[in-house]
Structure formats: C-alpha cells, structure tokens
Design an enzyme around this catalytic site. Structure first.
Site, PDB file in Angstrom:
ATOM      1  N   GLU A   1      -5.657  -8.761  -4.125  1.00 20.26           N
ATOM      2  CA  GLU A   1      -5.019  -7.495  -3.435  1.00 20.26           C
ATOM      3  C   GLU A   1      -3.704  -7.945  -2.207  1.00 20.26           C
ATOM      4  OE1 GLU A   1      -3.879  -4.949  -3.241  1.00 20.26           O
ATOM      5  OE2 GLU A   1      -5.326  -3.204  -2.618  1.00 20.26           O
ATOM      6  N   ASP A   2      -3.080  -7.254  -2.104  1.00 17.90           N
ATOM      7  CA  ASP A   2      -2.110  -7.273  -1.288  1.00 17.90           C
ATOM      8  C   ASP A   2      -2.478  -7.168   0.173  1.00 17.90           C
ATOM      9  OD1 ASP A   2      -2.154  -4.830  -1.363  1.00 17.90           O
ATOM     10  OD2 ASP A   2       0.142  -4.351  -1.774  1.00 17.90           O
TER      11      ASP A   2
ATOM     12  N   ASP B   1      -6.706  -2.271   4.158  1.00 18.55           N
ATOM     13  CA  ASP B   1      -6.286  -1.341   5.004  1.00 18.55           C
ATOM     14  C   ASP B   1      -7.724  -0.470   5.371  1.00 18.55           C
ATOM     15  OD1 ASP B   1      -4.934   0.356   6.993  1.00 18.55           O
ATOM     16  OD2 ASP B   1      -4.016   1.385   5.605  1.00 18.55           O
TER      17      ASP B   1
ATOM     18  N   PHE C   1       2.708  -1.558  10.003  1.00 26.02           N
ATOM     19  CA  PHE C   1       2.884  -1.191   8.729  1.00 26.02           C
ATOM     20  C   PHE C   1       3.931  -2.265   8.263  1.00 26.02           C
ATOM     21  CE2 PHE C   1       4.926   0.715   5.028  1.00 26.02           C
ATOM     22  CZ  PHE C   1       3.769   1.252   4.386  1.00 26.02           C
TER      23      PHE C   1
ATOM     24  N   ARG D   1      10.131  -4.550  -1.720  1.00 23.82           N
ATOM     25  CA  ARG D   1       9.148  -5.402  -2.443  1.00 23.82           C
ATOM     26  C   ARG D   1       9.523  -6.832  -2.572  1.00 23.82           C
ATOM     27  NH1 ARG D   1       4.655  -2.288  -4.451  1.00 23.82           N
ATOM     28  NH2 ARG D   1       5.191  -0.455  -5.119  1.00 23.82           N
TER      29      ARG D   1
END
Ligand code: IMP
Ligand code: MG
Length: 173
Positions: free
Chosen positions: A97-98, A101, A150, A163
């Site tokens: 996963e990136d 959160d 963010f 990206r």
C-alpha cells in the site's frame, strides 16, 4: 485549477534507501515465494521498486479499491474496482500500500482476502499517518511515519495529479 505549492517531505534518495531496507527485511522474514498485491493506483511505484529490492521469488498482482473519490478525505465507502488475476489460496500474500490513513481501505481488503484462504497475509506500507486511524490495521512493515498532512508524489495523487513526482511532497494550498 487552484494553485498549490509543493514542499518536499521525503527525497527520492531517502525513499530508495528505505525501500532497499524493507526489501532486505522482507527477504529474511519469508522462506518461500511471495504474492505481492499492489493496491492501484497509488502503490504502483512502491510495488515496482519493492519487488526489485526483494531477491526471493515474487509474483506481482494488483487489486483496485476506491474509497476517496476526488477529494482529500475518505468517503468512508470502499469498493472493489478490479480483482486479482490469480488465486491466492495457500500463498504468502503481502499487500503493498502507498499510505495508511483512516485504515478503512486495508481493514476492508484484509477481510476480503482472508476469505480466500491464503497461507498468510501481511501488509507493507510506504507511509503511515497513525494520527488519523479510525479502524485498527495490523501493518507489519512501515516505510515512514508521517504527520497528518496531505502528501503527493511517488504514486500518490491529488485528483489524479502529481503521481509521477519522484519524491513525496506535502501539498500546500
Ligand atoms: P484509508 O482507507 O483512509 O486508510 O485510505 C488509504 C488511501 O487513501 C490510500 O491508499 C490513498 O490512496 C489515500 N490517501 C490517504 N492519505 C493520502 C494522502 O495524504 N495523499 C494521497 N492519498 C492519500
Ligand atoms: Mg491508495
């Protein structure tokens, strides 16, 4: 389009060093092939680099999950938008996963994949924002813990932009 400013949080060099360390750690923790399940689209850069940092045999697969829409906060709704290509029954599955959160995406995904009877499921995430957790998730490998800001780049987007940045940046309005 509103103008946003980018502030580098983690350089490309730091990402590469950490990915190498994670690869070595993962290599020594497993004793068979690993089924690397990347979560589209944010994890693609990390998935590709981590796969090359692991020297034992890996298989590459992807799953599509949507929970965010176009904003900066989760809609709270999780949807499977693309399934795996192959069965994971009896496999050592490592979800790539990136960023974790709220934890909503991963708690949903691990529940779905558990039903397919893998030998094991673990999670590796490049980034972790622990302050924002709503659902508990058992994350085995974490690249970097970051504050509640963010971030974009190295696969992560804001409304599909940024990206392709080689580093992780904070997006400031
Ligand atoms: P969770 O379900 O709230 O844990 O959300 C995880 C997903 O939200 C990640 O896979 C990202 O796609 C997205 N996300 C969470 N925080 C950020 C961020 O700071 N930048 C970009 N995407 C994010
Ligand atoms: Mg994602």
């Amino acid at each position: 389009m509103t103008r946003s400013k980018l502030r580098v949080l983690i350089s490309a060099e730091k990402i590469a060093d950490r990915v190498r360390e994670l690869g070595a750690e993962i290599d020594s923790d497993y004793d068979g092939p690993i089924h690397l399940v990347g979560i589209l689209k944010g994890a693609i850069m990390f998935h590709a680099d981590l796969a090359r940092a692991i020297t034992r045999p890996v298989r590459l697969d992807f799953i599509g999950i949507s929970s965010y829409g176009r904003g900066k906060t989760s809609s709270g709704e999780v949807r499977l938008t693309r399934d795996l290509d192959t069965s994971i029954e009896g496999m050592d599955v490592l979800i790539v996963e990136d960023i974790v959160d709220s934890g909503v995406t991963l708690s949903y995904l691990t529940q779905v994949l558990h039903q397919r009877k893998p030998k094991s499921i673990r999670i590796v995430t490049l980034l972790d924002k622990p302050d924002r957790r709503l659902r508990p998730v058992d994350v085995k490998y974490v690249g970097f813990r970051i504050p509640d800001e963010f971030v974009v780049g190295y696969g992560l987007d804001y409304a599909e932009d940024y990206r392709n940045l080689p580093e992780i940046c904070v997006l400031e309005e």
